[in-house]
Write a protein that holds these residues in place. Structure first.
Motif, short mmCIF file in Angstrom:
data_model
loop_
_atom_site.label_atom_id
_atom_site.label_comp_id
_atom_site.label_asym_id
_atom_site.label_seq_id
_atom_site.Cartn_x
_atom_site.Cartn_y
_atom_site.Cartn_z
N ARG A 8 0.96 -1.23 0.00
CA ARG A 8 0.07 -0.15 0.03
C ARG A 8 0.90 1.18 0.02
O ARG A 8 0.49 2.11 -0.58
N ARG A 9 1.83 1.29 0.78
CA ARG A 9 3.01 2.35 0.91
C ARG A 9 3.42 2.47 -0.54
O ARG A 9 3.65 3.58 -0.89
N VAL A 10 3.82 1.79 -1.30
CA VAL A 10 4.34 1.65 -2.61
C VAL A 10 3.37 2.24 -3.49
O VAL A 10 3.80 3.04 -4.47
N ALA A 11 2.20 1.92 -3.35
CA ALA A 11 1.23 2.18 -4.39
C ALA A 11 1.00 3.61 -4.09
O ALA A 11 0.77 4.53 -5.14
N ARG A 12 0.94 4.01 -2.90
CA ARG A 12 0.88 5.56 -2.51
C ARG A 12 1.84 6.42 -3.03
O ARG A 12 1.65 7.44 -3.79
N ALA A 13 3.21 5.91 -3.12
CA ALA A 13 4.18 6.48 -3.52
C ALA A 13 4.35 6.68 -5.16
O ALA A 13 4.70 7.66 -5.65
N GLU A 14 3.81 5.79 -5.89
CA GLU A 14 3.70 5.57 -7.13
C GLU A 14 2.77 6.55 -7.56
O GLU A 14 2.78 7.25 -8.58
N GLN A 15 1.48 6.76 -6.78
CA GLN A 15 0.47 7.59 -7.27
C GLN A 15 1.07 8.73 -7.01
O GLN A 15 0.63 9.80 -7.90
N ALA A 16 1.65 9.26 -5.91
CA ALA A 16 2.15 10.73 -5.77
C ALA A 16 3.23 11.04 -6.93
O ALA A 16 3.38 12.03 -7.43
N VAL A 17 4.10 10.14 -7.49
CA VAL A 17 4.98 10.27 -8.40
C VAL A 17 4.26 10.65 -9.60
O VAL A 17 4.57 11.57 -10.50
N VAL A 18 3.07 10.03 -10.01
CA VAL A 18 2.35 10.22 -11.08
C VAL A 18 2.00 11.65 -11.01
O VAL A 18 1.75 12.51 -12.00
N VAL A 19 1.31 11.91 -10.04
CA VAL A 19 0.69 13.49 -9.98
C VAL A 19 1.78 14.47 -10.00
O VAL A 19 1.51 15.42 -10.68
N HIS A 20 2.85 14.30 -9.28
CA HIS A 20 4.18 15.22 -9.68
C HIS A 20 4.43 15.32 -11.02
O HIS A 20 4.72 16.40 -11.62
#
Length: 101
Positions: A8-20
């Motif tokens: 879950r933590r990795v998925a949230r980090a990947e979503q944050a990267v996509v947003v950035h």
């Protein structure tokens, strides 16, 4: 931490990267548009005059006559020529692979 929490933590980090990444692309596009529209003919002329004045005030020929700068440029000329030739040859190398079926 268990494995599910790490996923879950990795998925949230990947979503944050996509947003950035999306935000960065939008900001670069806006900067590019603003930069191009900002260069009116009058501003280009003023920038050219200012650059010419500053170069004239620096007296580059006086510095080149000292020998150090001129010798450095003569030494770097073959290196720059080979780099330029390599950059021109790079697209030609990939051209043959793109045409293959």
């Amino acid at each position: 931490m268990n494995f599910d929490a790490l996923q879950r933590r990795v998925a949230r980090a990947e979503q944050a990267v996509v947003v950035h990444e999306t935000r960065t692309r939008q900001q670069w596009a806006q900067l590019r548009t603003t930069w191009r529209t900002g260069w009116t003919p009058g501003r280009i002329v003023i920038a050219g005059l200012a650059a010419g004045f500053l170069v004239g005030r620096a007296r580059p020929l006086r510095l080149a006559g000292s020998g150090g700068l001129l010798t450095l440029l003569r030494a770097l000329a073959p290196l720059l020529a080979s780099v330029q030739a390599g950059m021109q040859a790079a697209p030609a190398d990939g051209a043959g692979t793109d045409a293959a079926p």
